[in-house]
Design a protein around this motif. Structure first.
Motif, PDB file in Angstrom:
ATOM      1  N   LEU A 211      18.150  51.438 -25.864  1.00 47.76           N
ATOM      2  CA  LEU A 211      18.116  50.845 -24.533  1.00 47.76           C
ATOM      3  C   LEU A 211      16.962  49.854 -24.378  1.00 47.76           C
ATOM      4  O   LEU A 211      17.029  48.947 -23.547  1.00 47.76           O
ATOM      5  CB  LEU A 211      17.991  51.940 -23.473  1.00 47.76           C
ATOM      6  CG  LEU A 211      19.165  52.922 -23.351  1.00 47.76           C
ATOM      7  CD1 LEU A 211      18.850  53.998 -22.325  1.00 47.76           C
ATOM      8  CD2 LEU A 211      20.450  52.197 -22.988  1.00 47.76           C
ATOM      9  N   ARG A 212      15.947  50.006 -25.198  1.00 51.79           N
ATOM     10  CA  ARG A 212      14.752  49.155 -25.108  1.00 51.79           C
ATOM     11  C   ARG A 212      14.803  47.980 -26.083  1.00 51.79           C
ATOM     12  O   ARG A 212      13.845  47.194 -26.140  1.00 51.79           O
ATOM     13  CB  ARG A 212      13.496  49.988 -25.378  1.00 51.79           C
ATOM     14  CG  ARG A 212      13.257  51.121 -24.393  1.00 51.79           C
ATOM     15  CD  ARG A 212      12.027  51.904 -24.799  1.00 51.79           C
ATOM     16  NE  ARG A 212      10.830  51.059 -24.761  1.00 51.79           N
ATOM     17  CZ  ARG A 212       9.710  51.348 -25.429  1.00 51.79           C
ATOM     18  NH1 ARG A 212       9.641  52.419 -26.209  1.00 51.79           N
ATOM     19  NH2 ARG A 212       8.670  50.538 -25.343  1.00 51.79           N
ATOM     20  N   THR A 213      15.885  47.840 -26.845  1.00 51.98           N
ATOM     21  CA  THR A 213      15.952  46.831 -27.896  1.00 51.98           C
ATOM     22  C   THR A 213      16.755  45.616 -27.436  1.00 51.98           C
ATOM     23  O   THR A 213      17.973  45.701 -27.258  1.00 51.98           O
ATOM     24  CB  THR A 213      16.581  47.417 -29.171  1.00 51.98           C
ATOM     25  OG1 THR A 213      15.808  48.542 -29.606  1.00 51.98           O
ATOM     26  CG2 THR A 213      16.626  46.367 -30.279  1.00 51.98           C
ATOM     27  N   PRO A 214      16.115  44.470 -27.249  1.00 55.06           N
ATOM     28  CA  PRO A 214      16.846  43.264 -26.841  1.00 55.06           C
ATOM     29  C   PRO A 214      17.684  42.720 -27.997  1.00 55.06           C
ATOM     30  O   PRO A 214      17.422  43.000 -29.169  1.00 55.06           O
ATOM     31  CB  PRO A 214      15.736  42.290 -26.450  1.00 55.06           C
ATOM     32  CG  PRO A 214      14.544  42.739 -27.236  1.00 55.06           C
ATOM     33  CD  PRO A 214      14.669  44.233 -27.386  1.00 55.06           C
ATOM     34  N   TYR A 215      18.701  41.956 -27.653  1.00 60.98           N
ATOM     35  CA  TYR A 215      19.543  41.358 -28.690  1.00 60.98           C
ATOM     36  C   TYR A 215      19.987  39.973 -28.236  1.00 60.98           C
ATOM     37  O   TYR A 215      19.908  39.623 -27.064  1.00 60.98           O
ATOM     38  CB  TYR A 215      20.765  42.233 -28.984  1.00 60.98           C
ATOM     39  CG  TYR A 215      21.744  42.370 -27.828  1.00 60.98           C
ATOM     40  CD1 TYR A 215      22.740  41.419 -27.616  1.00 60.98           C
ATOM     41  CD2 TYR A 215      21.680  43.457 -26.953  1.00 60.98           C
ATOM     42  CE1 TYR A 215      23.634  41.535 -26.560  1.00 60.98           C
ATOM     43  CE2 TYR A 215      22.577  43.584 -25.903  1.00 60.98           C
ATOM     44  CZ  TYR A 215      23.547  42.624 -25.713  1.00 60.98           C
ATOM     45  OH  TYR A 215      24.436  42.737 -24.670  1.00 60.98           O
ATOM     46  N   ARG A 216      20.469  39.203 -29.208  1.00 61.43           N
ATOM     47  CA  ARG A 216      21.110  37.922 -28.930  1.00 61.43           C
ATOM     48  C   ARG A 216      22.529  37.962 -29.469  1.00 61.43           C
ATOM     49  O   ARG A 216      22.788  38.564 -30.520  1.00 61.43           O
ATOM     50  CB  ARG A 216      20.342  36.770 -29.592  1.00 61.43           C
ATOM     51  CG  ARG A 216      19.190  36.247 -28.756  1.00 61.43           C
ATOM     52  CD  ARG A 216      18.386  35.177 -29.464  1.00 61.43           C
ATOM     53  NE  ARG A 216      19.206  34.073 -29.953  1.00 61.43           N
ATOM     54  CZ  ARG A 216      18.719  33.041 -30.648  1.00 61.43           C
ATOM     55  NH1 ARG A 216      17.418  32.990 -30.924  1.00 61.43           N
ATOM     56  NH2 ARG A 216      19.512  32.081 -31.074  1.00 61.43           N
ATOM     57  N   ALA A 248      13.745  54.127 -19.973  1.00 61.97           N
ATOM     58  CA  ALA A 248      13.587  52.935 -20.809  1.00 61.97           C
ATOM     59  C   ALA A 248      12.948  51.797 -20.025  1.00 61.97           C
ATOM     60  O   ALA A 248      12.101  51.056 -20.550  1.00 61.97           O
ATOM     61  CB  ALA A 248      14.942  52.510 -21.359  1.00 61.97           C
ATOM     62  N   GLN A 249      13.334  51.640 -18.769  1.00 62.37           N
ATOM     63  CA  GLN A 249      12.746  50.591 -17.940  1.00 62.37           C
ATOM     64  C   GLN A 249      11.256  50.822 -17.725  1.00 62.37           C
ATOM     65  O   GLN A 249      10.469  49.877 -17.699  1.00 62.37           O
ATOM     66  CB  GLN A 249      13.478  50.524 -16.598  1.00 62.37           C
ATOM     67  CG  GLN A 249      14.893  49.961 -16.701  1.00 62.37           C
ATOM     68  CD  GLN A 249      15.657  50.061 -15.398  1.00 62.37           C
ATOM     69  OE1 GLN A 249      15.454  50.998 -14.608  1.00 62.37           O
ATOM     70  NE2 GLN A 249      16.545  49.112 -15.149  1.00 62.37           N
ATOM     71  N   THR A 250      10.889  52.086 -17.575  1.00 59.93           N
ATOM     72  CA  THR A 250       9.470  52.416 -17.418  1.00 59.93           C
ATOM     73  C   THR A 250       8.676  52.067 -18.667  1.00 59.93           C
ATOM     74  O   THR A 250       7.564  51.533 -18.594  1.00 59.93           O
ATOM     75  CB  THR A 250       9.303  53.913 -17.097  1.00 59.93           C
ATOM     76  OG1 THR A 250       9.978  54.220 -15.872  1.00 59.93           O
ATOM     77  CG2 THR A 250       7.833  54.284 -16.955  1.00 59.93           C
ATOM     78  N   LEU A 251       9.260  52.335 -19.826  1.00 60.37           N
ATOM     79  CA  LEU A 251       8.590  52.059 -21.095  1.00 60.37           C
ATOM     80  C   LEU A 251       8.594  50.565 -21.426  1.00 60.37           C
ATOM     81  O   LEU A 251       7.694  50.072 -22.087  1.00 60.37           O
ATOM     82  CB  LEU A 251       9.265  52.846 -22.222  1.00 60.37           C
ATOM     83  CG  LEU A 251       9.140  54.367 -22.140  1.00 60.37           C
ATOM     84  CD1 LEU A 251      10.053  55.028 -23.162  1.00 60.37           C
ATOM     85  CD2 LEU A 251       7.688  54.792 -22.356  1.00 60.37           C
ATOM     86  N   GLY A 252       9.624  49.862 -20.974  1.00 58.00           N
ATOM     87  CA  GLY A 252       9.734  48.431 -21.211  1.00 58.00           C
ATOM     88  C   GLY A 252      10.435  48.084 -22.502  1.00 58.00           C
ATOM     89  O   GLY A 252      10.656  48.936 -23.377  1.00 58.00           O
ATOM     90  N   LEU A 253      10.821  46.825 -22.628  1.00 52.98           N
ATOM     91  CA  LEU A 253      11.527  46.357 -23.811  1.00 52.98           C
ATOM     92  C   LEU A 253      10.590  46.240 -25.010  1.00 52.98           C
ATOM     93  O   LEU A 253       9.415  45.928 -24.871  1.00 52.98           O
ATOM     94  CB  LEU A 253      12.153  44.990 -23.543  1.00 52.98           C
ATOM     95  CG  LEU A 253      13.314  44.928 -22.549  1.00 52.98           C
ATOM     96  CD1 LEU A 253      13.708  43.474 -22.315  1.00 52.98           C
ATOM     97  CD2 LEU A 253      14.507  45.729 -23.053  1.00 52.98           C
TER      98      LEU A 253
END
Length: 265
Positions: A211-216, A248-253
């Protein structure tokens, strides 16, 4: 999900069928002939079992109506062509109703090896085999139901769980990495890159990390998650995913492992 497309949607007739030209059917045939031996080598057994069950045509684009008829008998799912790119709310709603939204066009020769948006080859060849397995079908439905409870600020977080599992997930069989995700099965170049390439990072499956892992969407993924035991994936459907998103939002990306998108000049 892409916000725009260079492709025009194809409209079904009164019977729900779409007319594909000879040239479009040829693209399907050539993609199928390229990917079939590749998935036999690199893809996981649940995908391969589903591909065999569906017995989809080699020489022409299959109709959603015929694929749906087979899926309904197996898992109660159906495939419905969508007229255009759809938003997260619509996507989650369709999954919750056990309906997979299928882009109706097929890629051009220019995008033969890699297309950054879903086409009918990705949707049918890539996605529908896993939907023959009740466990994966139920997982996709659970993602949809969680999406129905989520708000717009949570959509992008939730979709990452779908992206890194059903779309681009990896698993391990007899000690070897295999592709599970539909985006991999339908991509001539990303499938071997993900499974045996030495460039991408492969991390253990963890819901919060995903949930914390951004992607393209427009590049080969720099990071994949390996599901050692598929039961851990199916158990994720029983979690309170909205609570997971809040954590996850609390922990951040995490810091992205890909370069930033270049700004238009």
């Amino acid at each position: 999900m892409p916000k725009s497309s260079k492709y025009a949607p194809k409209q079904p007739d009164a019977a729900g069928n779409i007319h594909y030209t000879d040239a479009e059917n040829d693209v399907w045939r050539d993609l199928f002939s390229m990917q079939y031996p590749s998935v036999q080598k690199y893809s996981a057994k649940p995908y391969l079992d589903g591909l065999e069950k569906l017995d989809m045509p080699f020489g022409h684009v299959p109709q959603c109506t015929e694929i749906s008829a087979r899926l309904r008998d197996m898992t109660g799912w159906q495939v419905s062509p969508v007229p255009a790119l759809i938003g997260f709310k619509t996507f989650f709603g369709m999954l919750a109703e056990r309906t997979f939204p299928a882009a109706s066009f097929i890629r051009s020769r220019d995008d033969f090896d890699y297309i950054k948006e879903p086409d009918i080859f990705h949707e049918v060849f890539g996605h529908t085999p896993l939907l023959t397995d009740l466990r994966f079908a139920n997982f996709s439905e659970a993602i949809g139901r969680a999406g129905q409870k989520a708000g717009p600020k949570e959509y992008a977080w939730l979709i990452r769980l779908y992206w890194f599992t059903i779309e681009f997930g990896l698993t391990r069989e007899a000690g070897r990495i295999k592709a599970l995700g539909s985006g991999l099965a339908s991509s001539p170049t990303e499938l071997p890159y993900a499974v045996v390439g030495d460039v991408p990072v492969r991390r253990p499956f963890d819901v919060i990390d995903i949930l914390r892992t951004p992607y393209r969407i427009d590049i080969h993924q720099p990071v994949y998650f390996v599901i050692e035991d598929l039961d851990t994936l199916f158990a994720a459907a029983e979690r309170d995913l909205l609570a997971d998103i809040r954590k996850a939002q609390t922990l951040g990306l995490f810091e992205p492992l890909y370069p930033p998108v270049a700004e238009a000049s």
